[in-house]
Scaffold this motif. Structure first.
Motif, short mmCIF file in Angstrom:
data_model
loop_
_atom_site.label_atom_id
_atom_site.label_comp_id
_atom_site.label_asym_id
_atom_site.label_seq_id
_atom_site.Cartn_x
_atom_site.Cartn_y
_atom_site.Cartn_z
N ASP A 96 31.06 26.55 46.14
CA ASP A 96 31.12 25.60 47.26
C ASP A 96 32.21 25.97 48.25
O ASP A 96 32.10 25.67 49.44
N VAL A 97 33.24 26.61 47.75
CA VAL A 97 34.36 27.00 48.61
C VAL A 97 35.00 28.27 48.06
O VAL A 97 35.08 28.46 46.83
N ILE A 98 35.41 29.16 48.96
CA ILE A 98 36.08 30.39 48.57
C ILE A 98 37.38 30.49 49.35
O ILE A 98 37.43 30.25 50.55
N VAL A 99 38.46 30.82 48.64
CA VAL A 99 39.81 30.74 49.21
C VAL A 99 40.46 32.12 49.25
O VAL A 99 40.66 32.75 48.21
N ALA A 100 40.77 32.59 50.45
CA ALA A 100 41.58 33.80 50.61
C ALA A 100 43.04 33.41 50.48
O ALA A 100 43.47 32.36 50.97
N THR A 101 43.84 34.28 49.85
CA THR A 101 45.24 33.94 49.58
C THR A 101 46.22 34.94 50.16
O THR A 101 47.42 34.85 49.89
N TRP A 102 45.74 35.88 50.98
CA TRP A 102 46.57 36.94 51.54
C TRP A 102 45.78 37.53 52.69
O TRP A 102 44.55 37.42 52.73
N TRP A 103 46.44 38.17 53.64
CA TRP A 103 45.75 38.60 54.85
C TRP A 103 44.58 39.55 54.56
O TRP A 103 43.51 39.42 55.17
N GLU A 104 44.75 40.48 53.61
CA GLU A 104 43.65 41.38 53.29
C GLU A 104 42.47 40.63 52.69
O GLU A 104 41.31 40.94 52.98
N THR A 105 42.75 39.65 51.85
CA THR A 105 41.66 38.89 51.24
C THR A 105 40.91 38.07 52.28
O THR A 105 39.72 37.81 52.13
N ALA A 106 41.62 37.65 53.34
CA ALA A 106 40.94 36.94 54.44
C ALA A 106 39.95 37.88 55.12
O ALA A 106 38.83 37.47 55.47
N GLU A 107 40.36 39.13 55.33
CA GLU A 107 39.42 40.12 55.89
C GLU A 107 38.21 40.26 54.98
O GLU A 107 37.07 40.29 55.46
N TRP A 108 38.45 40.36 53.69
CA TRP A 108 37.36 40.60 52.75
C TRP A 108 36.32 39.48 52.78
O TRP A 108 35.13 39.73 52.89
N ILE A 109 36.78 38.23 52.67
CA ILE A 109 35.80 37.14 52.51
C ILE A 109 35.15 36.73 53.83
O ILE A 109 34.13 36.03 53.81
N SER A 110 35.72 37.15 54.96
CA SER A 110 35.22 36.65 56.25
C SER A 110 33.77 37.05 56.53
O SER A 110 33.09 36.39 57.32
N SER A 111 33.29 38.10 55.87
CA SER A 111 31.92 38.54 56.09
C SER A 111 30.96 38.07 55.00
O SER A 111 29.77 38.39 55.02
#
Length: 369
Positions: free
Chosen positions: A94-109
């Motif tokens: 239901d929700v996915i949480v990025a916890t660091w700038w690289e992980t934000a890049e990863w999940i954004s797509s």
């Protein structure tokens, strides 16, 4: 809710600890939580040799893999090697949480089936050793933001134009960090957290403590940390250093100090300062992170400008030379500063923020990428 946290290589940092706290709390609330991370990046033999020559010691691979997740019992998926986490590595949620700038890049797509996308921001990671343009770009992605401090919320608005940010402040575990009412010790004692990371400002702390030692030769100094002491950042003589203390030992270290010192040049929050206060220890800090929001000079500690060695030294000396009754008031006020903080309350706010992200995602009201 089904919740996935995507992390960088996990370790003994405060960031990993906070995620661990929330993952456990969300499970107690009835949610299903999965954590996914790569292992640490490999280090070449030549790099290990360079570090050893510089006095940092030989890299211990087992030590690199230690983290606050060890023994937690959480559902933690570790990739087979260091690489970006991709969509096939994470469950539908239901929700996915990025916890660091690289992980934000990863999940954004990632596709919507992986969950409403959240960016849990524990610092403004615009540091010279990182690709600053890429880091800044992550704060403009269409991810719902959760921040841990008011200053981060302000930055997200002023620098990135995002006003829809949830603030979920960190807290302190009162079952772990506490102390009985106490008086100032006969031998003045200062403590700090050792770290070779430049923005932690330990070089400033050491310079200030050296100045205090010049006028108070009997000053006792206590430090702890998870890093090896390096030749480029040596401790002052007779410093009592505890390497990687067990979590239940850290309380006693805070409680053995008359003052806790933190000279960070930048902080997302600064949990040790909060933990020290929970153990009734006044804090002398630079104007960064959470301390800048709560420390009142002369009330619960002393607040000084970043990189001001003289002011930091004067603050330390002022605290440890107070008369017993004055120090006791500082100690009590430090405790009262964090008395009403609670991880349960913070976890409830975190849960609400995740629900907010799900609602915004369903309504397509998250900022456009």
């Amino acid at each position: 809710m089904r919740i996935t946290f995507v992390l960088p290589p996990v370790n003994m940092s405060g960031g990993t600890r906070v995620v661990t706290v929330y993952a456990n709390a969300l499970i107690r609330m009835g949610h299903t939580v999965t954590l996914v991370s790569p292992p640490p990046r490999p280090i070449s033999v030549s790099s290990k040799l360079r570090r050893w020559i510089k006095g940092s010691g030989w890299v211990n691979e087992d030590h690199r893999r230690r983290s606050h997740l060890d023994g937690s019992g959480l559902d933690h998926i570790v990739l087979e090697r260091w690489r970006a986490v991709d969509e096939s590595d994470v469950p539908d949620a239901d929700v996915i949480v990025a916890t660091w700038w690289e992980t934000a890049e990863w999940i954004s797509s990632f596709s919507p089936e992986k969950g409403a996308q959240v960016y849990f921001i524990q610092h403004h990671e615009v540091f010279p050793h990182l690709p600053i343009a890429r880091v800044r770009a992550t704060y403009r992605l269409g991810l719902h933001k959760i921040v841990i401090a008011s200053w981060l919320r302000d930055v997200m608005l002023s620098e990135y134009g995002d006003a829809c940010v949830d603030l979920v402040p960190n807290s302190v575990d009162k079952t772990q960090f506490f102390a009985d009412v106490r008086t100032k010790q006969r031998v003045p004692t200062a403590g700090f957290l050792y770290s070779s990371v430049a923005f932690k400002g330990v070089d400033v702390t050491l310079a200030a403590l050296a100045k205090v030692r010049a006028s108070l030769p009997d000053l006792r100094i206590i430090a702890f940390g998870s890093e090896r002491i390096t030749s480029s950042l040596p401790l002052l003589s007779d410093t009592e250093f505890v390497s990687s203390p067990a979590q239940n030992e850290i309380r006693d270290l805070y409680g053995a100090c008359d003052v806790w010192v933190t000279a960070s040049r930048s902080e997302g929050f600064n949990l040790p300062a909060m933990e020290a206060m929970a153990c009734r220890t006044p804090v002398v800090s630079t104007k960064t992170g959470w301390p800048e929001e709560v420390i009142r000079t002369g009330y619960n500690g002393v607040l000084v400008d970043v990189d001001d060695v003289d002011a930091l030294a004067k603050g330390i000396e002022w605290v440890v030379t107070r008369q017993s009754d004055e120090w006791s008031k500082l100690s009590l006020n430090a405790y009262r500063t964090v008395e009403h903080s609670s991880w349960d309350a913070s976890a409830a706010l975190f849960e609400a923020a995740l629900r907010n992200a799900v609602t915004r995602s369903a309504r397509s009201t998250v900022a456009v990428k």
